[in-house]
Design a protein around this motif. Structure first.
Motif, PDB file in Angstrom:
ATOM      1  N   ILE A   3       0.778  -1.107   0.013  1.00  0.00           N
ATOM      2  CA  ILE A   3       0.110  -0.045  -0.032  1.00  0.00           C
ATOM      3  C   ILE A   3       0.869   1.168   0.097  1.00  0.00           C
ATOM      4  O   ILE A   3       1.859   1.230   0.989  1.00  0.00           O
ATOM      5  N   ASP A   4       0.699   2.110  -0.950  1.00  0.00           N
ATOM      6  CA  ASP A   4       1.556   3.393  -1.125  1.00  0.00           C
ATOM      7  C   ASP A   4       0.964   4.463   0.301  1.00  0.00           C
ATOM      8  O   ASP A   4       0.124   4.943   0.058  1.00  0.00           O
ATOM      9  N   VAL A   5       1.576   4.363   1.590  1.00  0.00           N
ATOM     10  CA  VAL A   5       1.396   4.867   2.557  1.00  0.00           C
ATOM     11  C   VAL A   5       1.655   6.565   2.402  1.00  0.00           C
ATOM     12  O   VAL A   5       0.953   7.291   2.703  1.00  0.00           O
ATOM     13  N   GLU A   6       2.807   6.836   1.758  1.00  0.00           N
ATOM     14  CA  GLU A   6       3.318   7.985   1.480  1.00  0.00           C
ATOM     15  C   GLU A   6       2.243   8.937   0.830  1.00  0.00           C
ATOM     16  O   GLU A   6       1.751  10.027   1.075  1.00  0.00           O
ATOM     17  N   LYS A   7       1.604   8.434  -0.156  1.00  0.00           N
ATOM     18  CA  LYS A   7       0.579   8.825  -1.105  1.00  0.00           C
ATOM     19  C   LYS A   7      -0.727   9.158  -0.229  1.00  0.00           C
ATOM     20  O   LYS A   7      -1.074  10.568  -0.304  1.00  0.00           O
ATOM     21  N   ILE A   8      -0.987   8.244   0.579  1.00  0.00           N
ATOM     22  CA  ILE A   8      -2.139   8.611   1.653  1.00  0.00           C
ATOM     23  C   ILE A   8      -1.878   9.645   2.553  1.00  0.00           C
ATOM     24  O   ILE A   8      -2.718  10.757   2.543  1.00  0.00           O
ATOM     25  N   ASN A   9      -0.727   9.963   3.178  1.00  0.00           N
ATOM     26  CA  ASN A   9      -0.466  10.732   4.232  1.00  0.00           C
ATOM     27  C   ASN A   9      -0.356  12.196   3.253  1.00  0.00           C
ATOM     28  O   ASN A   9      -0.759  13.212   3.975  1.00  0.00           O
ATOM     29  N   ASP A  10       0.230  12.056   2.178  1.00  0.00           N
ATOM     30  CA  ASP A  10       0.391  13.424   1.579  1.00  0.00           C
ATOM     31  C   ASP A  10      -0.849  14.165   1.074  1.00  0.00           C
ATOM     32  O   ASP A  10      -1.024  15.386   1.101  1.00  0.00           O
ATOM     33  N   ALA A  11      -1.817  13.175   0.762  1.00  0.00           N
ATOM     34  CA  ALA A  11      -3.207  13.745   0.357  1.00  0.00           C
ATOM     35  C   ALA A  11      -4.143  14.362   1.370  1.00  0.00           C
ATOM     36  O   ALA A  11      -5.154  14.937   1.144  1.00  0.00           O
ATOM     37  N   LEU A  12      -3.809  13.784   2.734  1.00  0.00           N
ATOM     38  CA  LEU A  12      -4.990  14.093   3.889  1.00  0.00           C
ATOM     39  C   LEU A  12      -4.466  15.272   4.589  1.00  0.00           C
ATOM     40  O   LEU A  12      -3.294  15.183   5.098  1.00  0.00           O
ATOM     41  N   SER A  13      -5.466  16.107   4.893  1.00  0.00           N
ATOM     42  CA  SER A  13      -5.146  17.454   5.698  1.00  0.00           C
ATOM     43  C   SER A  13      -5.228  16.734   7.216  1.00  0.00           C
ATOM     44  O   SER A  13      -5.657  15.642   7.337  1.00  0.00           O
ATOM     45  N   GLU A  14      -4.709  17.535   8.194  1.00  0.00           N
ATOM     46  CA  GLU A  14      -4.828  17.261   9.489  1.00  0.00           C
ATOM     47  C   GLU A  14      -6.163  16.865  10.060  1.00  0.00           C
ATOM     48  O   GLU A  14      -6.408  16.052  10.979  1.00  0.00           O
ATOM     49  N   LYS A  15      -6.968  17.699   9.428  1.00  0.00           N
ATOM     50  CA  LYS A  15      -8.352  17.665  10.084  1.00  0.00           C
ATOM     51  C   LYS A  15      -9.141  16.262   9.468  1.00  0.00           C
ATOM     52  O   LYS A  15      -9.948  15.697  10.573  1.00  0.00           O
ATOM     53  N   VAL A  16      -8.691  16.128   8.455  1.00  0.00           N
ATOM     54  CA  VAL A  16      -9.326  14.734   7.908  1.00  0.00           C
ATOM     55  C   VAL A  16      -8.608  13.458   8.698  1.00  0.00           C
ATOM     56  O   VAL A  16      -9.328  12.668   8.789  1.00  0.00           O
TER      57      VAL A  16
END
Length: 295
Positions: free
Chosen positions: A236-249
């Protein structure tokens, strides 16, 4: 404030949705990207069918309008959402001769389940040799073997479900609004159905239970994770998920993974604070219950 629930899930399945046959070759449903890569998919209609089939609620009454080639099968005009969760979740269109169509849009939206690994053109060679041999042995010497081929593809698949929690149990066409306990029960039962979803096809039962999921309750009805959950080399591309999400989300998001299903389970647990899949569904059901209690 209105809330949407969205979950993107990854499961492992094989040859789970066929399209048209070409001669004696049965083809899988596929789509082609700009670089020429082909991906198989399970249509949202097929997933919807399996959800309704396994939901364990009464099926909505149907009727046929028109005649001959113009006959249309649709939900009966007397079928209401208070009786049938099916049309509460996925909407309806009811037509009558001389009248405008009465419509209610889907409050639960599904995407196609698209493979995360490319289709390589594998096929399965099929024959009825065993049956033909038995028939010949019984005296019918003219019985011939039949030959066919069927495309096959085993892959991880990703799909997304998005629900408008405020509109579940509400139909302005019929002036219906269910009580919050019933609305909560319906959504929680839908989550349970998705958790243990399967699909019967061609003598097989394919397990569609998620091996990875990410989702939560949010202030917008957006399939937030549909385009950011990807897999490469069983990771799973974890970096892509982390980069796309705001702190609120991120604060409102829960992640689940089956240990050992992917090469980077440890990274998923560390970076995304993932939990066991059953625990994540329990959390989501609790969030739904709390939302309707406080609504």
């Amino acid at each position: 404030m209105s809330k949407g629930l969205t979950i993107t899930m990854v499961f492992l399945a094989e040859s789970a949705n066929y399209g048209e046959s070409l001669g004696n070759v049965t083809t899988l449903k596929k789509m082609t990207r700009g670089n020429g890569d082909q991906y198989t998919y399970i249509s949202r209609q097929a997933i919807r069918y399996n959800i309704i089939e396994q939901l364990g609620e009464p099926l909505a009454a149907l009727s046929a309008e028109g005649s001959g080639s113009k006959q249309v099968i649709q939900f009966d005009k007397n079928a209401m959402i208070d009786q049938y969760p099916e049309i509460d979740f996925f909407g309806y269109m009811k037509t009558a001769k001389g009248d405008n169509a009465l419509t209610r849009s889907a409050k639960v939206r599904l995407s196609n389940a698209i493979s995360l690994e490319t289709f390589k053109g594998d096929t399965d060679f099929l024959t009825n040799m065993g049956l033909a041999k038995r028939l010949r042995e019984s005296g019918d010497t003219k019985a011939q073997n039949s030959i066919a081929q069927s495309e096959i593809h085993r892959s991880f698949y990703r799909y997304t479900i998005t629900m408008d929690l405020d509109q579940i149990g509400v139909d302005t066409n019929a002036d219906i609004k269910l009580d919050d306990n019933e609305r909560s029960r319906r959504v929680q039962k839908l989550l349970e159905t998705i958790q243990y979803l399967y699909r019967d096809i061609r003598g097989r039962r394919e397990d569609l239970q998620p091996l990875f999921l990410i989702g939560g309750l949010y202030d917008r009805m957006n399939p937030l994770f549909e385009n950011i959950v990807t897999i490469s080399k069983n990771r799973i591309d974890v970096e892509k998920i982390n980069d796309a999400l705001s702190e609120k989300v991120k604060e409102a998001t829960v992640v689940g993974v089956v240990k050992g299903a992917f090469e980077n389970t440890a990274e998923i647990q560390a970076e995304l604070n993932s939990q066991k899949i059953p625990d994540v569904f329990d959390i989501l059901r609790k969030k739904v219950a709390d939302y309707y209690e406080g609504n």
